[in-house]
Design a protein around this motif. Structure first.
Motif, PDB file in Angstrom:
ATOM      1  N   GLN A 195       7.031   4.699 -10.698  1.00  0.00           N
ATOM      2  CA  GLN A 195       6.496   4.349 -12.014  1.00  0.00           C
ATOM      3  C   GLN A 195       6.563   2.847 -12.254  1.00  0.00           C
ATOM      4  O   GLN A 195       5.687   2.276 -12.907  1.00  0.00           O
ATOM      5  N   GLU A 196       7.590   2.205 -11.729  1.00  0.00           N
ATOM      6  CA  GLU A 196       7.757   0.766 -11.902  1.00  0.00           C
ATOM      7  C   GLU A 196       6.982  -0.040 -10.863  1.00  0.00           C
ATOM      8  O   GLU A 196       7.096  -1.269 -10.814  1.00  0.00           O
ATOM      9  N   ASN A 197       6.216   0.637 -10.004  1.00  0.00           N
ATOM     10  CA  ASN A 197       5.407  -0.021  -8.955  1.00  0.00           C
ATOM     11  C   ASN A 197       6.267  -0.857  -8.012  1.00  0.00           C
ATOM     12  O   ASN A 197       5.855  -1.941  -7.572  1.00  0.00           O
ATOM     13  N   LEU A 198       7.442  -0.357  -7.704  1.00  0.00           N
ATOM     14  CA  LEU A 198       8.301  -1.031  -6.735  1.00  0.00           C
ATOM     15  C   LEU A 198       7.864  -0.679  -5.314  1.00  0.00           C
ATOM     16  O   LEU A 198       7.339   0.411  -5.064  1.00  0.00           O
ATOM     17  N   GLY A 243       7.250  12.170 -11.612  1.00  0.00           N
ATOM     18  CA  GLY A 243       7.430  12.033 -10.175  1.00  0.00           C
ATOM     19  C   GLY A 243       8.508  12.937  -9.614  1.00  0.00           C
ATOM     20  O   GLY A 243       9.243  12.534  -8.705  1.00  0.00           O
ATOM     21  N   LEU A 244       8.624  14.161 -10.116  1.00  0.00           N
ATOM     22  CA  LEU A 244       9.612  15.123  -9.646  1.00  0.00           C
ATOM     23  C   LEU A 244       8.909  16.273  -8.934  1.00  0.00           C
ATOM     24  O   LEU A 244       7.687  16.305  -8.841  1.00  0.00           O
ATOM     25  N   ASP A 286       0.809  -1.215   0.000  1.00  0.00           N
ATOM     26  CA  ASP A 286       0.000   0.000   0.000  1.00  0.00           C
ATOM     27  C   ASP A 286       0.842   1.265   0.000  1.00  0.00           C
ATOM     28  O   ASP A 286       0.320   2.354  -0.021  1.00  0.00           O
ATOM     29  N   VAL A 287       2.155   1.136   0.008  1.00  0.00           N
ATOM     30  CA  VAL A 287       3.006   2.327   0.070  1.00  0.00           C
ATOM     31  C   VAL A 287       2.797   3.195  -1.154  1.00  0.00           C
ATOM     32  O   VAL A 287       2.639   4.402  -1.059  1.00  0.00           O
ATOM     33  N   ASN A 288       2.768   2.579  -2.330  1.00  0.00           N
ATOM     34  CA  ASN A 288       2.658   3.360  -3.555  1.00  0.00           C
ATOM     35  C   ASN A 288       1.234   3.795  -3.852  1.00  0.00           C
ATOM     36  O   ASN A 288       1.001   4.531  -4.788  1.00  0.00           O
ATOM     37  N   GLY A 289       0.285   3.327  -3.064  1.00  0.00           N
ATOM     38  CA  GLY A 289      -1.093   3.670  -3.363  1.00  0.00           C
ATOM     39  C   GLY A 289      -1.760   4.536  -2.324  1.00  0.00           C
ATOM     40  O   GLY A 289      -2.952   4.765  -2.385  1.00  0.00           O
TER      41      GLY A 289
END
Length: 539
Positions: free
Chosen positions: A237-240, A342-343, A90-93
């Motif tokens: 972007q790579e969903n890491l 993402g900047l 859930d970190v990236n979301g």
């Protein structure tokens, strides 16, 4: 650059190589460029990197009378990402919601634990020191051994016992390596010495090299249990899955949460020189104070000579470069690209410093064409040859690409329709084949029955195969598939007809009964299928 090319009335060509900060600086400084008449001749028209020019190179260029500006233009961050099965998700979301992040199954690491991992002193994910920082995670046993075991996916919150840590690191020199190693040394010098700081270092044995950020993302994705570092925008972007790091205020957070709470720009406060012509080598955005400040913020710079005499003046190339730099510093333009990659945009004070640096650049050729920008409609003037117009919204390449995609989609639709039709006919033929196979089974059963009766009553002439009922076989029929005719049956009506047509025989003769189908051809597959069944009865 592509927008400039699309929005120019006359053809222009602008290119950029993504080769890393160290190579960008090397080619900008040009100390190895073989030009005896002009020392320190740059390979490029300008450079870009995430680290400032070193004090040594800054001093050398200035001693040779070469003046240049360093133009901060965007903020980025280096994040640490992992692929521990069952941890994260859930970190990236969470869109920067700190409460959501704290309650999630994130992987928390201190700088010292991270240093021990990258030094290969901690080699397994269920190490006791890692579990002590992550009370929400569980494992069947903690270990500090180096025993390697086979790993599989684990339920959320459970680390597979014995899951080894794979350390992924950059192969060539990079700003992200410089940021990570500097952060580790500043935050935990007892574990990470000054000898292990730089854009390219001698990594401990057992680490895996990955060239470029795309390779780094692939390294982390493909091997479960991998940890590596990459600029945060690309990582997201790579969903890491991102590691939550401990910042200088004692808060575990990810770069996304920090950005959502102003924690990237906060690192820039009171850290920059007052002029773009100054030495930026002492600028560091690592471990800056602030509740939500991200500990590894980086500043991207444009490196540009103050005098552009090394660039040919044909077609106003020098003026075009200066216009490009100005547009790149425009808040609306850079904001659009920041959201895409993402900047973060610069705070107002830093952006003004860079604009003043652009104004200090001299084109040096008054006779060359001067490029300008049409952002608001300029009647007549907007149609000038040397105008970049935001009113030109579509390039011919975009048009032809769209037309090509329409053709591709049409062909794909036709192929799907043809495939559906072919599949329907194949299904029909398969059903007929199954029916014929059932028929063969009945024929074989009839033959076995005749043989058993003959063996039981060898002298009984009443056992006459000509009088035995045999299942009917469908007569020859055809079916049209596409533009081809397919033969689906070729049989006599009754086996009795076959037996009756044969010459008289004695009881020791061989009788062969055969069933054959002509080859069937399926359009577009170009496959020929032949079916032959034979049974031999010794009467």
């Amino acid at each position: 650059m592509s927008q400039f090319q699309d929005r120019s009335r006359v053809p222009i060509r602008m290119t950029y190589r993504a080769v890393g900060s160290s190579t960008g600086q090397y080619e900008f400084i040009g100390d190895a460029n073989p030009n005896p008449d002009v020392p320190y001749q740059p390979y490029n028209d300008f450079g870009v990197g995430d680290v400032p020019i070193s004090n040594e190179d800054y001093t050398t260029l200035n001693n040779h009378g070469i003046r240049f500006v360093q133009l901060p233009f965007v903020l980025s961050a280096v994040g640490v990402f992992h692929s521990v099965p069952g941890v994260g998700g859930d970190v990236n979301g969470n869109d920067g919601d700190i409460d959501s992040e704290i309650s999630g199954l994130n992987l928390n690491l201190t700088p010292c634990i991270l240093a021990r991992i990258f030094k290969r002193n901690i080699t397994h994910w269920n190490h006791a020191d890692i579990l002590a920082l992550n009370t929400g995670l569980s494992t069947t046993e903690a270990t500090t051994t180096t025993t390697t075991t086979t790993t599989t996916a684990s339920p959320d919150g459970t680390i597979v016992p014995g899951l080894p840590i794979t350390v992924a690191r950059r192969l060539m020199g990079s700003a992200s390596t410089k940021a990570l190693t500097s952060y580790l040394h500043q935050s935990c010098p007892s574990e990470w010495s000054a000898l292990m700081v730089g854009s390219r270092i001698d990594w401990p044995e057992g680490t895996s090299s990955c060239e470029g950020w795309t390779s780094m993302a692939k390294c982390i994705h493909e091997t479960p249990g991998t940890i590596g570092y990459i600029d945060a925008g690309h990582g997201h972007q790579e969903n890491l899955e991102e590691v939550a790091l401990l910042n200088s205020s004692g808060l575990y957070l990810t770069s996304k949460t920090a950005a959502a709470n102003g924690g990237w720009g906060a690192a820039l406060l009171n850290t920059l020189p007052t002029s773009a012509e100054a030495d930026f080598s002492g600028v560091s955005l690592l471990n800056q104070p602030g509740e939500y400040t991200w500990p590894m913020v980086t500043l991207s710079y444009l490196y540009v000579r103050q005098t552009l005499s090394h660039i040919p003046s044909k077609g106003g190339t020098r003026s075009l470069l200066k216009l490009f730099l100005s547009v790149l510093l425009d808040g609306a333009t850079i904001g659009e690209h920041c959201r895409r990659f993402g900047l973060e945009s610069l705070p107002a004070g830093a952006a003004q410093l860079s604009r003043e640096g652009i104004n200090a650049i001299t084109v040096g050729d008054a006779d060359a064409p001067q490029w300008s920008l049409e952002s608001n409609t300029m009647r007549g003037a907007g149609m000038g040859e040397f105008v970049i117009s935001t009113k030109r919204l579509t390039s011919y390449d975009a048009y032809t690409q769209g037309a090509t995609m329409d053709e591709v989609q049409s062909v794909q639709a036709d192929a799907r329709a043809s495939s559906s039709l072919t599949n329907a006919h194949v299904d029909s033929l398969q059903e007929r084949l199954q029916a014929l196979e059932t028929l063969v089974g009945k024929l074989e059963a009839t033959i076995v029955g005749l043989k058993e009766q003959k063996q039981t009553n060898p002298g009984d002439d009443s056992v006459n195969p000509d009088t035995q009922e045999v299942p009917n076989v469908p007569a020859e029929s055809t079916e049209t598939v596409g533009n081809q005719t397919v033969l689906v049956g070729n049989q006599t009506e009754n086996m009795a007809d076959q037996l009756a047509s044969q010459e008289p025989r004695d009881t020791d003769s061989d009788v062969t009964i055969s069933l054959s189908l002509a080859p069937r051809i399926v359009p577009s597959w170009n496959v020929a299928v032949a079916f032959f069944v034979g049974a031999v009865l010794r009467l």
